[in-house]
Design an enzyme around this catalytic site. Structure first.
Site, short mmCIF file in Angstrom:
data_model
loop_
_atom_site.label_atom_id
_atom_site.label_comp_id
_atom_site.label_asym_id
_atom_site.label_seq_id
_atom_site.Cartn_x
_atom_site.Cartn_y
_atom_site.Cartn_z
N ARG A 1 0.88 -1.18 0.00
CA ARG A 1 0.00 0.00 0.00
C ARG A 1 0.91 1.23 0.00
O ARG A 1 1.69 1.44 0.93
CB ARG A 1 -0.92 0.00 1.22
CG ARG A 1 -1.61 1.35 1.41
CD ARG A 1 -2.72 1.30 2.43
NE ARG A 1 -3.90 0.63 1.90
CZ ARG A 1 -5.16 0.86 2.32
NH1 ARG A 1 -5.39 1.73 3.28
NH2 ARG A 1 -6.17 0.21 1.78
N ASP B 1 -17.05 7.65 -1.79
CA ASP B 1 -15.76 7.48 -1.10
C ASP B 1 -15.41 8.84 -0.50
O ASP B 1 -16.03 9.86 -0.84
CB ASP B 1 -14.71 7.02 -2.14
CG ASP B 1 -13.32 6.81 -1.56
OD1 ASP B 1 -13.20 6.62 -0.33
OD2 ASP B 1 -12.35 6.84 -2.35
N ARG C 1 -13.87 -8.00 1.57
CA ARG C 1 -12.43 -7.81 1.32
C ARG C 1 -11.69 -9.11 1.65
O ARG C 1 -10.78 -9.52 0.92
CB ARG C 1 -11.89 -6.66 2.19
CG ARG C 1 -12.47 -5.29 1.89
CD ARG C 1 -12.04 -4.80 0.53
NE ARG C 1 -10.60 -4.82 0.39
CZ ARG C 1 -9.77 -3.85 0.84
NH1 ARG C 1 -10.27 -2.79 1.43
NH2 ARG C 1 -8.47 -3.94 0.65
N CYS D 1 -16.50 2.25 0.41
CA CYS D 1 -15.35 1.38 0.70
C CYS D 1 -14.88 1.54 2.14
O CYS D 1 -14.18 0.67 2.65
CB CYS D 1 -14.22 1.65 -0.27
SG CYS D 1 -13.58 3.34 -0.21
N GLN E 1 -10.27 -3.69 -3.37
CA GLN E 1 -11.56 -3.14 -2.96
C GLN E 1 -12.62 -3.36 -4.03
O GLN E 1 -13.76 -3.74 -3.73
CB GLN E 1 -11.41 -1.63 -2.69
CG GLN E 1 -12.69 -0.97 -2.23
CD GLN E 1 -13.12 -1.41 -0.85
OE1 GLN E 1 -12.37 -1.30 0.09
NE2 GLN E 1 -14.34 -1.92 -0.72
N HIS F 1 -7.29 0.75 -6.58
CA HIS F 1 -7.55 -0.05 -5.37
C HIS F 1 -8.23 -1.34 -5.82
O HIS F 1 -9.41 -1.58 -5.56
CB HIS F 1 -8.45 0.75 -4.43
CG HIS F 1 -8.45 0.26 -3.00
ND1 HIS F 1 -7.74 -0.85 -2.59
CD2 HIS F 1 -9.08 0.73 -1.89
CE1 HIS F 1 -7.94 -1.05 -1.30
NE2 HIS F 1 -8.74 -0.10 -0.86
N1 NVA Z 1 -9.77 6.99 -1.95
C1 NVA Z 1 -9.49 6.57 -0.59
C2 NVA Z 1 -9.78 5.12 -0.42
C3 NVA Z 1 -9.59 4.62 1.00
C4 NVA Z 1 -9.81 3.16 1.13
C5 NVA Z 1 -8.06 6.89 -0.23
O1 NVA Z 1 -7.18 6.65 -1.06
O2 NVA Z 1 -7.82 7.38 0.88
N1 CP Z 2 -11.34 0.37 2.24
C1 CP Z 2 -10.08 0.27 2.70
O1 CP Z 2 -9.13 -0.01 1.97
O2 CP Z 2 -9.96 0.46 4.03
P1 CP Z 2 -8.61 0.63 4.86
O3 CP Z 2 -7.97 1.93 4.40
O4 CP Z 2 -9.02 0.65 6.28
O5 CP Z 2 -7.70 -0.52 4.53
#
Ligand code: NVA
Ligand code: CP
Length: 298
Positions: free
Chosen positions: A100, A217, A284, A256, A130, A127
């Site tokens: 990540r 989101d 997930r 998400c 997700q 992502h």
């Molecule tokens: N678009 C959001 C998704 C979080 C799971 C982010 O990147 O923070």
């Molecule tokens: N939706 C998602 O990826 O959640 P987290 O950021 O908690 O992993």
């Protein structure tokens, strides 16, 4: 499948196979196969996570493997060691990696230099894990997406929207993204996507009208928290009861998570659709176990 780096590079058949495996693993949870037996999978996270971290740690264990969580702050990567050097070290020690981070290129480079199965656990561009969970939820709740209209309300060029756009391209469902002009996908991206079933509007009501799935989101993704000006542009883009009035009968609301009630979604709508949204979060685990199993089996 050697890696899962994006939805973009998957095929419709691969998505179908992963979802079928996820459904099977979900149904038979507790009698899992052991494709990761004797394996250690590194989880290199540069951004915060609840769902992704927990679902991967649990999923790896349930498939017989051992997860090794590595916050980038705790390893030399956080002090400037190159991705390609980190990748060549880990590639000689662990069996797979889950990353990540910010730049998509870092995940691509890690996969190239480590030569071990690599999973994108969220970048600024995509992502994929997700979206697999989201599709599984839509299939469970609505039976599938053929002839369904999907709306995405919010940041039109985030990792989530980009992955949804590639999913729509591969699977053929109608996707309408409602976003402030400054957050819409670029013309170059839309040209590269080349999906006539994906459209963009500034009008959330148009996107929601007749939609079977309404997705949202956070307005500010991780790494954008200090861009408070950007947040101001989302006035009128909250998913609330008023906006949902024109949605199709029996529509789903997806998020998400994490959610910011009173911003991208109202408290009332989140709680009304909590069953779907937390099923989506649970999925997930099942979707990622399918990905791990597929990668472990080459
Ligand atoms: N678009 C959001 C998704 C979080 C799971 C982010 O990147 O923070
Ligand atoms: N939706 C998602 O990826 O959640 P987290 O950021 O908690 O992993």
């Amino acid at each position: 499948m050697k890696n899962l780096l994006s939805i973009e590079e998957l095929t419709a058949a691969e998505i179908g196979d992963l979802l079928a495996a996820a459904a099977m693993l979900k149904e038979h949870r507790g009698s899992d196969p052991n494709p990761l037996e004797g394996q250690t999978w590194a989880m290199i996270f540069t951004k915060s996570s609840t769902r992704t971290r927990v679902s991967f740690e649990v999923g790896i264990r349930e498939l017989g493997g051992f997860p090794m969580f590595l916050s980038s702050n705790d390893i030399q990567l956080g002090r400037g060691e190159l991705i390609k050097d980190t990748a060549r070290v880990l590639g000689r020690m662990v069996h797979g990696a889950i990353i990540r981070t910010y730049a998509q290129q870092d995940v691509v480079e890690f996969a190239e230099f480590s030569k071990i199965p690599t999973i994108n656990a969220l970048t600024d561009d995509e992502h994929p894990c997700q979206i697999l969970a989201d599709l599984l939820t839509v299939r469970e709740k609505l039976g599938g997406w053929d002839d369904k209209k999907v709306a995405f309300i919010g940041d039109g060029f985030s990792n989530m929207t980009r992955s949804w756009m590639w999913a729509a391209k591969h699977l053929g469902f109608e996707l309408v993204i409602a976003s402030p002009v400054s957050c819409q996908p670029t013309a170059d991206f839309m040209e590269q996507l080349a999906a006539p079933n994906v459209s963009v509007t500034q009008n959330p009501a148009d996107a929601v009208s007749g939609s079977h799935v309404i997705n949202t989101d956070v307005w500010l993704s991780m790494g954008q928290e200090d861009q408070k000006d950007k947040e101001l542009e989302f006035a009128g883009f909250q998913v609330n009861a008023n906006l949902l009035a024109a949605a199709a009968q029996g529509h789903l609301v997806l998020h998400c998570l994490p959610a910011y009630r009173g911003k991208e979604i109202s408290e009332e709508v989140l709680e009304l659709h909590a069953d779907t949204i937390f099923q989506q979060a649970e999925n997930r685990l099942h979707a990622q176990k399918a990905v791990l199993m597929s990668l472990a089996m080459g």
